[in-house]
Write an enzyme that holds these catalytic residues in place. Structure first.
Site, short mmCIF file in Angstrom:
data_model
loop_
_atom_site.label_atom_id
_atom_site.label_comp_id
_atom_site.label_asym_id
_atom_site.label_seq_id
_atom_site.Cartn_x
_atom_site.Cartn_y
_atom_site.Cartn_z
N HIS A 131 5.80 6.80 3.23
CA HIS A 131 5.23 7.60 1.98
C HIS A 131 3.80 6.62 1.46
O HIS A 131 2.78 6.85 1.14
CB HIS A 131 6.27 7.55 0.84
CG HIS A 131 5.49 8.02 -0.53
ND1 HIS A 131 4.93 9.10 -0.88
CD2 HIS A 131 5.52 7.09 -1.51
CE1 HIS A 131 4.47 8.96 -2.04
NE2 HIS A 131 4.76 7.73 -2.59
N ASP A 139 -29.08 12.54 6.21
CA ASP A 139 -27.61 12.62 6.77
C ASP A 139 -27.18 11.00 6.54
O ASP A 139 -27.76 10.36 6.00
CB ASP A 139 -27.67 12.80 8.22
CG ASP A 139 -26.19 13.24 8.66
OD1 ASP A 139 -25.38 12.70 8.56
OD2 ASP A 139 -26.07 14.64 9.06
N TRP A 185 5.69 -0.60 2.52
CA TRP A 185 4.23 -0.54 3.13
C TRP A 185 3.69 -1.84 3.13
O TRP A 185 2.68 -2.14 3.64
CB TRP A 185 3.61 0.41 2.11
CG TRP A 185 2.91 -0.18 1.16
CD1 TRP A 185 3.41 -0.19 -0.24
CD2 TRP A 185 1.54 -0.53 0.95
NE1 TRP A 185 2.34 -0.72 -1.12
CE2 TRP A 185 1.28 -0.97 -0.55
CE3 TRP A 185 0.45 -0.62 1.76
CZ2 TRP A 185 -0.20 -1.57 -0.98
CZ3 TRP A 185 -0.91 -1.29 1.34
CH2 TRP A 185 -1.12 -1.92 0.09
N SER A 218 -11.25 2.46 11.49
CA SER A 218 -12.06 3.61 10.94
C SER A 218 -12.75 3.14 9.81
O SER A 218 -13.96 3.56 9.30
CB SER A 218 -11.07 4.83 10.67
OG SER A 218 -11.61 5.59 10.04
N SER A 219 -12.06 2.32 8.85
CA SER A 219 -12.49 1.97 7.62
C SER A 219 -13.69 1.47 7.72
O SER A 219 -14.88 1.31 7.01
CB SER A 219 -11.60 1.20 6.71
OG SER A 219 -10.29 2.05 6.39
N HIS A 240 -5.04 -6.92 -2.63
CA HIS A 240 -5.33 -6.67 -4.01
C HIS A 240 -6.90 -6.43 -4.05
O HIS A 240 -7.33 -5.18 -4.68
CB HIS A 240 -5.30 -7.73 -4.88
CG HIS A 240 -5.26 -7.39 -6.30
ND1 HIS A 240 -4.34 -6.88 -6.87
CD2 HIS A 240 -6.59 -7.01 -7.07
CE1 HIS A 240 -4.60 -6.32 -7.97
NE2 HIS A 240 -5.83 -6.55 -8.17
N GLU A 279 -7.99 -4.26 -1.91
CA GLU A 279 -7.56 -2.90 -1.27
C GLU A 279 -7.32 -2.04 -2.48
O GLU A 279 -7.69 -0.94 -2.61
CB GLU A 279 -6.30 -3.01 -0.42
CG GLU A 279 -5.86 -1.77 -0.12
CD GLU A 279 -6.52 -0.62 0.62
OE1 GLU A 279 -6.16 0.61 0.59
OE2 GLU A 279 -7.57 -1.06 1.18
N TYR A 282 -8.70 -2.13 -5.51
CA TYR A 282 -9.77 -1.73 -5.92
C TYR A 282 -10.63 -0.95 -5.31
O TYR A 282 -11.48 -0.08 -5.81
CB TYR A 282 -10.54 -3.10 -6.47
CG TYR A 282 -9.81 -3.97 -7.63
CD1 TYR A 282 -10.16 -3.38 -8.93
CD2 TYR A 282 -8.82 -4.79 -7.41
CE1 TYR A 282 -9.20 -3.72 -10.14
CE2 TYR A 282 -8.07 -5.39 -8.53
CZ TYR A 282 -8.33 -4.58 -9.73
OH TYR A 282 -7.64 -5.29 -10.93
N SER A 290 -17.69 8.48 -14.02
CA SER A 290 -19.26 8.35 -14.40
C SER A 290 -20.35 9.48 -14.18
O SER A 290 -21.45 9.20 -14.80
CB SER A 290 -19.85 7.01 -13.94
OG SER A 290 -18.69 6.08 -14.11
N HIS A 300 -0.77 -12.68 -7.81
CA HIS A 300 -0.23 -12.23 -9.21
C HIS A 300 1.15 -11.17 -8.45
O HIS A 300 1.99 -10.78 -9.46
CB HIS A 300 -1.01 -11.44 -10.26
CG HIS A 300 -1.74 -10.35 -9.71
ND1 HIS A 300 -2.85 -10.04 -10.32
CD2 HIS A 300 -1.38 -9.19 -8.72
CE1 HIS A 300 -3.29 -8.81 -9.43
NE2 HIS A 300 -2.50 -8.37 -8.72
N HIS A 301 1.05 -10.94 -7.31
CA HIS A 301 2.25 -10.27 -6.87
C HIS A 301 3.27 -10.86 -6.33
O HIS A 301 4.21 -10.53 -5.68
CB HIS A 301 1.49 -9.21 -5.47
CG HIS A 301 0.41 -8.34 -5.57
ND1 HIS A 301 0.68 -6.99 -6.00
CD2 HIS A 301 -0.90 -8.64 -5.91
CE1 HIS A 301 -0.58 -6.39 -6.17
NE2 HIS A 301 -1.51 -7.22 -6.00
N THR A 360 -13.09 -3.84 -16.76
CA THR A 360 -12.43 -2.56 -16.65
C THR A 360 -12.53 -2.17 -18.02
O THR A 360 -12.69 -0.82 -18.12
CB THR A 360 -10.91 -2.86 -16.09
OG1 THR A 360 -10.88 -3.67 -14.98
CG2 THR A 360 -10.40 -1.48 -15.92
N LYS A 408 -15.78 -0.58 -18.84
CA LYS A 408 -15.99 0.60 -18.26
C LYS A 408 -15.44 1.82 -19.25
O LYS A 408 -16.00 2.84 -19.62
CB LYS A 408 -15.32 1.00 -16.91
CG LYS A 408 -16.08 0.09 -15.95
CD LYS A 408 -15.42 0.29 -14.57
CE LYS A 408 -16.47 -0.04 -13.51
NZ LYS A 408 -17.65 0.64 -13.23
N ARG A 442 13.54 -1.36 -7.40
CA ARG A 442 12.78 -0.70 -6.55
C ARG A 442 13.54 -0.53 -5.05
O ARG A 442 14.02 -1.31 -4.74
CB ARG A 442 11.46 -1.28 -6.42
CG ARG A 442 10.27 -1.35 -7.49
CD ARG A 442 9.16 -2.36 -7.00
NE ARG A 442 8.34 -1.62 -5.89
CZ ARG A 442 7.51 -2.21 -5.35
NH1 ARG A 442 6.69 -3.04 -5.78
NH2 ARG A 442 6.57 -1.26 -4.58
#
Length: 528
Positions: free
Chosen positions: A79, A108, A144, A172-173, A256, A258, A260, A271, A305-306, A331, A334, A453
């Protein structure tokens, strides 16, 4: 002049899409490729969502109900992988393909054949990942984040397939990101300097640099997992001189930035939408650009921080705590600017604006729980509880996913040439808004009360709250079928859309007809 003359010889052909399956297999057209990315991500969203439904069905009551624990772990793992790499990221790439060339006045994307390739390897990547679920011993069941030694010493034989599929997603990314950067840097219309670009283009430019920076780190992490498991290395095995905690440092150094990557394009979408429906220019454009850059740079300085509970030195815990709290400043800039844009505007509440408003409020809630998690001593309590699950689903579901839906409603008239059904759009919004909060808000309380979890069973005191959460989950899942129906109905027909369906909307994409012609801006527009 030469371009104009050159184009005039070609006016007769090239203006209509070829037909049949080969159009989609061989296309180099940014609009076709954008559409394929968007449909692919929606299919993955439903697949990943159905796995979430299995999770919530199992947790509806305490005790083991429907699936065995090992399969439950496969569901939570796949998931997560599918929603991150299959739903959110390809949706943003689809929006980038469709919109960036039209927003900067380019004909293009810069590298059209690579564009085709970067899309078409994705279905194979996810076929490989999903096929692993049917192998003997099952698919990936280590979360994951695939922490070693769960993904090395204790994982099933299908881990090689997981590694291969992640490599393909990463390739791909990276190709997509290179394409975005080259397009934005080289193909802007005359007069479109960097500080005139729409915020969506800016956020994607910065996102693309993040992708190029961190995807190779992920590739390195999965490769070391592969060699530890199959080739006798011990990168993450203390017995051979390695370190399992090192895995977490490498993974989160990717992970991390990622997260963002999964939210910066949202900021660009919001925006665009809020000024359009407040009928006012975006407040603080340049501060938005600088804030996005600041978030991107700081995202490389907060990964541990993880890992507050891994026994890091106190100095490191202090550094990562303060760095994480610092990232909330740009943040906050924004969020302030979005609110200031709406201040005294002539606001109307069409579906895109409803999703954008929900984004601002709910993303901010997710931001506040993130600030709580940043405080090292209290994170010792929150870590690995449902409080964390609540936090990141607020920023990824009511954040990233809501912004993608806002974008879909906002640009659907441009894509299809028809107005979507506003009543159904609002029904989809209200069903999603209510159910997403019934689904994720109570998780904060379950987590604070100590529910861990990634467990298929739980203590009796959590029974009522999990039943409520599961009902919210089923309702949210079903609500997305309304969205599917809105999109199909809009593609098939409906009220004809004008070139600019939203009176407050700004930007070059609204200067071309609706539906957008197969080829746009063959002669570049002049930007005043």
């Amino acid at each position: 002049m030469s371009t104009v003359v050159g184009e005039m010889d070609h006016q007769d052909h090239h203006h209509h899409a070829p037909s049949g399956i080969t159009r989609w297999l061989f296309t180099t057209n940014h609009k076709d490729i954008g559409s394929m990315y968007l449909w692919f991500s929606f299919i993955m969203f439903l697949v990943g969502g159905s796995m979430a439904m299995v999770i919530r069905a199992e947790l509806f009551q305490p005790g083991l109900q429907l699936v065995d624990p090992h399969f439950f772990n496969q569901m939570t793992t796949v998931h997560g992988l599918i929603m991150v790499f299959g739903a959110v990221m390809p949706a943003f790439t689809g929006l980038a393909n469709w919109m960036i060339p039209m927003m900067i006045g380019a004909p293009d994307m810069a590298l059209p054949r690579m564009n085709n390739w970067s899309f078409w390897i994705l279905p194979f990547a996810f076929t490989i990942l999903l096929a692993s679920l049917f192998m003997e011993g099952g698919g990936p069941a280590f979360g994951w984040t695939f922490y070693a030694p769960l993904s090395t010493t204790y994982s099933s034989d299908s881990t090689a397939l997981f590694v291969f599929s992640v490599h393909i997603m990463g390739i791909s990314s990276i190709m997509g990101a290179i394409n975005v950067i080259v397009t934005i840097m080289n193909m802007r219309a005359p007069g479109m300097n960097y500080m005139k670009m729409p915020l969506f283009v800016w956020t994607w430019l910065i996102t693309a640099f993040l992708l190029i920076a961190v995807m190779p780190v992920l590739a390195g992490a999965v490769t070391m997992v592969l060699t530890d498991k199959y080739f006798g290395t011990s990168f993450f095995d203390a017995a051979g001189g390695g370190d399992p905690v090192m895995f977490q440092h490498i993974f989160w150094f990717f992970g991390h930035p990622e997260v963002y990557i999964m939210i910066l394009p949202s900021f660009g979408i919001i925006s665009a939408i809020i000024p359009a429906f407040a009928r006012k220019p975006l407040f603080g454009y340049s501060s938005m650009v600088y804030a996005t850059g600041a978030i991107a740079i700081l995202s490389f300085l907060v990964w541990a921080h993880h890992m507050f509970t891994t026994g890091m030195p106190v100095a490191a815990e202090m550094f990562f705590m303060y760095a994480t709290m610092l990232i909330s400043v740009p943040t906050g800039v924004k969020v302030f600017n979005w609110v200031a844009t709406m201040w005294r505007g002539s606001i109307t509440f069409e579906t895109p604006m409803l999703f954008a408003l929900a984004f601002v409020i709910l993303f901010t809630i997710g931001g506040f729980s993130g600030l709580m998690l940043a405080i090292t001593p209290v994170d010792f309590q929150y870590h690995d509880t449902y409080f964390v699950v609540a936090h990141f689903h607020y920023v990824l579901v009511s954040g990233a996913i809501f912004s993608i839906m806002a974008a879909a409603y906002y640009w659907l008239p441009k894509w299809t040439g028809h107005m979507y059904d506003e009543k159904l759009g609002r029904l989809h919004f209200w069903c999603s808004l209510i159910s997403v909060n019934v689904l994720f808000f109570p998780m904060h309380f379950a987590g604070l009360a100590g529910m861990p979890r990634r467990i298929p069973d739980y203590s009796l005191q959590f029974a009522d709250i999990n039943q409520i959460v599961s009902i919210g989950g089923f309702a949210f899942g079903l609500s997305q079928l309304i969205f599917l129906w809105v999109v199909i109905k809009c593609v098939k027909g409906g009220e004809k859309a004008p070139a600019k369906p939203w009176e407050g909307a700004e930007g070059l994409e609204w200067t071309v007809p609706s539906p957008a012609p197969y080829h746009t801006f063959e002669t570049p527009p002049e930007v005043k």
